[in-house]
Design an enzyme around this catalytic site. Structure first.
Site, PDB file in Angstrom:
ATOM      1  N   LYS A  80       0.870  -1.176   0.000  1.00  5.93           N
ATOM      2  CA  LYS A  80       0.000   0.000   0.000  1.00  5.93           C
ATOM      3  C   LYS A  80       0.905   1.223   0.000  1.00  5.93           C
ATOM      4  O   LYS A  80       1.278   1.739   1.053  1.00  5.93           O
ATOM      5  CB  LYS A  80      -0.936  -0.034   1.222  1.00  5.93           C
ATOM      6  CG  LYS A  80      -2.335   0.481   0.899  1.00  5.93           C
ATOM      7  CD  LYS A  80      -3.312   0.145   1.995  1.00  5.93           C
ATOM      8  CE  LYS A  80      -4.608   0.913   1.819  1.00  5.93           C
ATOM      9  NZ  LYS A  80      -5.427   0.467   0.676  1.00  5.93           N
TER      10      LYS A  80
HETATM   11  C1  LIG Z   1      -6.472  -0.418   0.354  1.00  4.53           C
HETATM   12  C2  LIG Z   1      -6.721  -1.076  -0.963  1.00  4.53           C
HETATM   13  C3  LIG Z   1      -7.714  -2.053  -1.153  1.00  4.53           C
HETATM   14  C4  LIG Z   1      -8.714  -2.437  -0.089  1.00  4.53           C
HETATM   15  O1  LIG Z   1      -8.157  -2.869   1.084  1.00  4.53           O
HETATM   16  P1  LIG Z   1      -9.030  -2.898   2.442  1.00  4.53           P
HETATM   17  O2  LIG Z   1      -8.089  -3.406   3.446  1.00  4.53           O
HETATM   18  O3  LIG Z   1     -10.161  -3.805   2.177  1.00  4.53           O
HETATM   19  O4  LIG Z   1      -9.478  -1.500   2.671  1.00  4.53           O
HETATM   20  C5  LIG Z   1      -7.808  -2.663  -2.392  1.00  4.53           C
HETATM   21  N1  LIG Z   1      -6.989  -2.327  -3.405  1.00  4.53           N
HETATM   22  C6  LIG Z   1      -6.046  -1.374  -3.269  1.00  4.53           C
HETATM   23  C7  LIG Z   1      -5.177  -1.047  -4.425  1.00  4.53           C
HETATM   24  C8  LIG Z   1      -5.876  -0.718  -2.055  1.00  4.53           C
HETATM   25  O5  LIG Z   1      -4.936   0.225  -1.933  1.00  4.53           O
END
Ligand SMILES: *Cc1c(COP(=O)(O)O)cnc(C)c1O
Length: 364
Positions: free
Chosen positions: A203
């Protein structure tokens, strides 16, 4: 590992006046309103790691213009919501999973990991002081944004030796007024989000920077969101810019793309897989192609499709535009499984349904 850290508190001498706070909280929108404080923890390799954990007034950072984050994008983040249960107590949903994922992202970006207890303590500390920023609107929550940046002033290319871990908090409204409406997706054929061996499972802000042009393209074509295909074969459906995808077949089976390193491992994705399997639904984590998607939607083999993530929870997908070709899923409206899952998950999060998985952490 670092010695135990305790947080010092420097309260904001000039918090937003009650009247203005209440006005802001009446219709907070998403990501525009921020609370009075933030958490900062510093990391310095020369000082043995993490040090000086504090709660302080939220405000601009002092950053050297040579700070590594500004040049080589050593940055990672998390996103999770604070819920208010009927008892009035604030609660988090699977915050340990966010702590673990922050560290997985840190490893990929050559950044230091943060002890999970510090991550959790930081969230609790911020909500203890700023919990009164909880919006009174239905479906409202406080969105927490923990993130880490490389602060060392050095233009050479190597992992930085100094970092800041910061948490800010943003009261947000319900993403949708009532039931989530179905969204339309634009298939990005020219651009990809992530490639094998790249940073797709981390992330990190750079993945989002890469998605901005395709999102603009989606908007130009009248679509709500962009959906990315794999970088090698341009065949396999991966995910949206910030949400994972699920396909619901008419025979009751559910498919979601596997975590092969190019997809972000969503905590909502993981939770929904657990809920579905516990209901006896077969969930396959297997590749699903854009050609199959179009064919299955046309033949009725595919009955529903939805995207999921912390911010919007479960979002039905109504139609897909691939170049000139548009296909509709089901009748284009939110399907029954999509609606039921959304309801099940939000009820656990808000404390109005039992929590058999131990997903909810009460604060205070
Ligand atoms: C944060 C994110 C998600 C969703 O993650 P959650 O933990 O469910 O909020 C999905 N795809 C991407 C690219 C993300 O950055």
């Amino acid at each position: 590992m670092t010695a135990p850290l305790s947080f010092t508190r420097e309260l904001n001498p000039d918090p937003l006046p009650t009247e203005q706070r209440e006005a802001a909280l009446a219709s907070p929108g998403f990501g525009k309103v921020f609370t009075d404080h933030m958490i900062v923890i510093d990391f310095d390799e020369a000082r043995g790691g993490w040090h000086t954990a504090r709660l302080c007034p939220r405000g601009p950072l002092r950053l050297d213009p040579a700070a590594a984050v500004l040049h080589y994008a050593q940055e990672i983040f998390e996103g999770l919501k604070v819920y208010r249960h009927d008892s009035g107590r604030l609660a988090l949903f699977r915050p340990e999973a966010n702590a673990a994922r922050l560290n997985a992202s840190a490893r990929r970006m050559a950044m230091p990991t943060l002890p999970e207890h510090l991550f959790l303590q930081a969230l609790g500390e911020l909500m203890e002081v700023d919990g009164h920023w909880f919006p009174a609107v239905s479906g409202g929550s406080i969105y927490l944004r923990p993130f880490m940046i490389a602060t060392e002033a050095f233009l050479g290319v190597r992992p930085a030796r100094q970092y800041k871990f910061i948490v800010i908090a943003s009261p947000v409204g319900g993403y949708f007024k009532s039931d989530a409406p179905a969204v339309s997706l634009w298939v990005s054929r020219q651009h990809v989000r992530a490639a094998p061996g790249g940073t797709g499972a981390a992330k990190t802000g750079g993945n989002y920077a890469a998605s901005l042009i395709p999102i603009a393209e989606a908007t130009e074509h009248g679509c709500d969101q962009v959906v990315f295909l794999d970088a090698v074969e341009r065949t396999w459906v991966e995910e949206l810019g910030g949400m994972n995808l699920f396909f619901v077949l008419a025979d009751g089976r559910v498919i979601t793309p596997p975590l092969t390193g190019t997809i972000l491992p969503g905590i909502t994705r993981d939770s929904l897989i657990t809920l579905l399997r516990d209901e006896g639904v077969a969930v396959a984590e297997e590749p699903y192609s854009i050609d199959r998607w179009r064919a299955d939607a046309g033949s009725g083999v595919l009955s529903e499709c939805f995207a999921c993530g912390t911010a919007a929870v479960v979002t039905p997908v109504g139609s897909v535009l691939d170049g000139e070709q548009r296909f509709t899923i089901g009748d284009g409206a939110p399907g029954p499984l999509t609606k039921r899952l959304r309801e099940r998950l939000t009820r656990i999060q808000s404390g109005s349904a039992p929590d058999p998985y131990g997903w909810v952490t009460q604060l205070g």
